[in-house]
Design a protein around this motif. Structure first.
Motif, PDB file in Angstrom:
ATOM      1  N   HIS A 105       0.805  -1.225   0.000  1.00 48.32           N
ATOM      2  CA  HIS A 105       0.000   0.000   0.000  1.00 48.32           C
ATOM      3  C   HIS A 105       0.839   1.276   0.000  1.00 48.32           C
ATOM      4  O   HIS A 105       0.420   2.285  -0.582  1.00 48.32           O
ATOM      5  CB  HIS A 105      -0.940   0.002   1.214  1.00 48.32           C
ATOM      6  CG  HIS A 105      -2.091  -0.935   1.075  1.00 48.32           C
ATOM      7  ND1 HIS A 105      -3.225  -0.624   0.363  1.00 48.32           N
ATOM      8  CD2 HIS A 105      -2.275  -2.201   1.536  1.00 48.32           C
ATOM      9  CE1 HIS A 105      -4.066  -1.645   0.401  1.00 48.32           C
ATOM     10  NE2 HIS A 105      -3.511  -2.616   1.105  1.00 48.32           N
ATOM     11  N   ASP A 106       1.975   1.245   0.642  1.00 51.84           N
ATOM     12  CA  ASP A 106       2.796   2.455   0.772  1.00 51.84           C
ATOM     13  C   ASP A 106       4.264   2.097   0.555  1.00 51.84           C
ATOM     14  O   ASP A 106       5.087   2.180   1.472  1.00 51.84           O
ATOM     15  CB  ASP A 106       2.585   3.070   2.162  1.00 51.84           C
ATOM     16  CG  ASP A 106       3.292   4.402   2.347  1.00 51.84           C
ATOM     17  OD1 ASP A 106       3.678   5.018   1.336  1.00 51.84           O
ATOM     18  OD2 ASP A 106       3.453   4.827   3.510  1.00 51.84           O
ATOM     19  N   PRO A 107       4.622   1.707  -0.670  1.00 56.56           N
ATOM     20  CA  PRO A 107       5.971   1.174  -0.933  1.00 56.56           C
ATOM     21  C   PRO A 107       7.095   2.177  -0.692  1.00 56.56           C
ATOM     22  O   PRO A 107       8.225   1.775  -0.425  1.00 56.56           O
ATOM     23  CB  PRO A 107       5.904   0.763  -2.409  1.00 56.56           C
ATOM     24  CG  PRO A 107       4.799   1.577  -2.987  1.00 56.56           C
ATOM     25  CD  PRO A 107       3.788   1.725  -1.881  1.00 56.56           C
ATOM     26  N   GLY A 159      -5.330   5.824   6.833  1.00 51.01           N
ATOM     27  CA  GLY A 159      -3.911   5.552   7.053  1.00 51.01           C
ATOM     28  C   GLY A 159      -3.582   4.079   7.206  1.00 51.01           C
ATOM     29  O   GLY A 159      -2.420   3.713   7.413  1.00 51.01           O
ATOM     30  N   LEU A 160      -4.591   3.219   7.121  1.00 54.48           N
ATOM     31  CA  LEU A 160      -4.347   1.776   7.211  1.00 54.48           C
ATOM     32  C   LEU A 160      -3.719   1.244   5.927  1.00 54.48           C
ATOM     33  O   LEU A 160      -4.038   1.737   4.844  1.00 54.48           O
ATOM     34  CB  LEU A 160      -5.666   1.039   7.475  1.00 54.48           C
ATOM     35  CG  LEU A 160      -6.266   1.229   8.863  1.00 54.48           C
ATOM     36  CD1 LEU A 160      -7.676   0.633   8.929  1.00 54.48           C
ATOM     37  CD2 LEU A 160      -5.382   0.593   9.938  1.00 54.48           C
ATOM     38  N   LYS A 163      -2.655  -7.198  -0.417  1.00 55.02           N
ATOM     39  CA  LYS A 163      -3.581  -6.071  -0.460  1.00 55.02           C
ATOM     40  C   LYS A 163      -4.634  -6.243   0.640  1.00 55.02           C
ATOM     41  O   LYS A 163      -5.172  -7.328   0.841  1.00 55.02           O
ATOM     42  CB  LYS A 163      -4.262  -6.019  -1.832  1.00 55.02           C
ATOM     43  CG  LYS A 163      -5.357  -4.978  -1.964  1.00 55.02           C
ATOM     44  CD  LYS A 163      -6.019  -5.091  -3.336  1.00 55.02           C
ATOM     45  CE  LYS A 163      -7.183  -4.132  -3.485  1.00 55.02           C
ATOM     46  NZ  LYS A 163      -7.854  -4.264  -4.803  1.00 55.02           N
ATOM     47  N   MET A 164      -4.913  -5.170   1.355  1.00 55.38           N
ATOM     48  CA  MET A 164      -5.945  -5.179   2.387  1.00 55.38           C
ATOM     49  C   MET A 164      -7.312  -5.068   1.717  1.00 55.38           C
ATOM     50  O   MET A 164      -7.573  -4.123   0.984  1.00 55.38           O
ATOM     51  CB  MET A 164      -5.720  -4.013   3.351  1.00 55.38           C
ATOM     52  CG  MET A 164      -6.701  -3.935   4.497  1.00 55.38           C
ATOM     53  SD  MET A 164      -6.311  -2.555   5.618  1.00 55.38           S
ATOM     54  CE  MET A 164      -6.548  -1.150   4.496  1.00 55.38           C
ATOM     55  N   GLY A 218       1.114   8.652  -3.751  1.00 56.55           N
ATOM     56  CA  GLY A 218       1.917   7.442  -3.861  1.00 56.55           C
ATOM     57  C   GLY A 218       1.439   6.297  -2.986  1.00 56.55           C
ATOM     58  O   GLY A 218       2.120   5.270  -2.885  1.00 56.55           O
ATOM     59  N   ILE A 219       0.266   6.446  -2.366  1.00 58.53           N
ATOM     60  CA  ILE A 219      -0.283   5.418  -1.479  1.00 58.53           C
ATOM     61  C   ILE A 219      -1.523   4.812  -2.130  1.00 58.53           C
ATOM     62  O   ILE A 219      -2.396   5.532  -2.613  1.00 58.53           O
ATOM     63  CB  ILE A 219      -0.665   6.021  -0.112  1.00 58.53           C
ATOM     64  CG1 ILE A 219       0.559   6.667   0.553  1.00 58.53           C
ATOM     65  CG2 ILE A 219      -1.267   4.961   0.803  1.00 58.53           C
ATOM     66  CD1 ILE A 219       0.203   7.535   1.746  1.00 58.53           C
ATOM     67  N   LYS A 220      -1.613   3.491  -2.146  1.00 57.03           N
ATOM     68  CA  LYS A 220      -2.795   2.806  -2.668  1.00 57.03           C
ATOM     69  C   LYS A 220      -3.852   2.762  -1.569  1.00 57.03           C
ATOM     70  O   LYS A 220      -3.708   2.038  -0.581  1.00 57.03           O
ATOM     71  CB  LYS A 220      -2.452   1.394  -3.121  1.00 57.03           C
ATOM     72  CG  LYS A 220      -1.426   1.294  -4.239  1.00 57.03           C
ATOM     73  CD  LYS A 220      -1.280  -0.154  -4.670  1.00 57.03           C
ATOM     74  CE  LYS A 220      -0.135  -0.345  -5.657  1.00 57.03           C
ATOM     75  NZ  LYS A 220       1.183  -0.398  -4.977  1.00 57.03           N
ATOM     76  N   MET A 221      -4.908   3.550  -1.739  1.00 63.28           N
ATOM     77  CA  MET A 221      -5.992   3.590  -0.763  1.00 63.28           C
ATOM     78  C   MET A 221      -7.250   2.984  -1.361  1.00 63.28           C
ATOM     79  O   MET A 221      -7.488   3.084  -2.561  1.00 63.28           O
ATOM     80  CB  MET A 221      -6.287   5.037  -0.350  1.00 63.28           C
ATOM     81  CG  MET A 221      -5.206   5.691   0.465  1.00 63.28           C
ATOM     82  SD  MET A 221      -5.742   7.335   1.050  1.00 63.28           S
ATOM     83  CE  MET A 221      -4.258   7.844   1.948  1.00 63.28           C
TER      84      MET A 221
END
Length: 239
Positions: free
Chosen positions: A34-36, A129-130, A181-182, A209-212
């Motif tokens: 999610h946040d590489p 933020g998860l 992936k969550m 840059g974060i996959k939400m």
């Protein structure tokens, strides 16, 4: 016979990986998905969220979040009113329709309080933020990773509790076993009563840059009753 042997090898390989993976290791893999680039800690951006619930008005929320500067602003529009909740470091500011002059009746009926402002800050920064927020102080990650089927799909499941000063709920986070992936999270106030809710995550939107998750659909654990959906319709970095 050859295909059965191949399937047996693959299954055992997957089970071995699951058994060898600890809770903290699973969390690291999920964060890497999610946040590489570790952007969350420096997050500075805005988000527009539309919340739809059965038999209720649509609620539109505009968020501004600057983590390095400890700044949070939530502008909530529901019906004819817009309420701004602002937390700037330790300072709280409240506005109703762009005015700081708010009657006591409006404060009560529209929940315009600094307590609610801080609650909303904690709510939005936690959920969006998860899984990165699971690294926060007071979070207790179970060392054991479970394998569980939920809604017909197998997941790697992370069990999380909190120090009493932080929170009393028990949370479960469901990750795709291949990508990490969550896709689901779930919480209980008292698991023996099957209370609390589960949240199905779908689609993705890239934010700083974060996959939400773009969509979050909420349901009761006890009867699968649908509660509502949050739709992250737009997100942009702030300069």
């Amino acid at each position: 016979m050859r295909y059965l042997l191949f399937g047996f090898i693959v299954l055992n390989s997957w089970l071995g990986t699951t058994q060898d993976l600890t809770g903290p290791q699973l969390l690291e893999k999920a964060i890497s998905y999610h946040d590489p680039n570790s952007n969350w800690k420096n997050f500075n951006g805005n988000m527009d969220i539309i919340m739809t619930t059965p038999n209720s008005e649509t609620r539109r929320t505009h968020l501004e979040l600057n983590l390095p500067e400890s700044y949070f602003k939530s502008s909530v529009r529901k019906g004819t009113h817009t309420v701004d909740y602002i937390i700037d470091k330790d300072q709280c500011e409240l506005l109703l329709n762009n005015s700081p002059d708010i009657s006591d009746d409006s404060r009560d009926s529209l929940q315009i309080t600094c307590e609610r402002a801080n609650m909303m800050k904690d709510y939005y920064t936690y959920l969006y933020g998860l899984p990165m927020k699971l690294k926060d102080t007071g979070t207790m990650i179970d060392q054991k990773v479970a394998k569980r089927t939920f809604k017909g799909k197998e997941y790697l499941v992370l069990s999380v509790k909190y120090d009493e000063a932080v929170g009393k709920d028990t949370w479960y986070f469901y990750f795709d076993p291949n990508t990490y992936k969550m896709e689901v999270y779930q919480f209980y106030h008292d698991e023996s009563k099957n209370d609390g809710e589960y949240i199905l995550l779908s689609e993705e939107i890239m934010v700083n840059g974060i996959k939400m998750p773009k969509l979050r659909a909420w349901y009761y654990n006890k009867d699968d009753k649908y509660l509502g959906t949050d739709d992250l319709v737009q997100a942009n970095p702030l300069e």
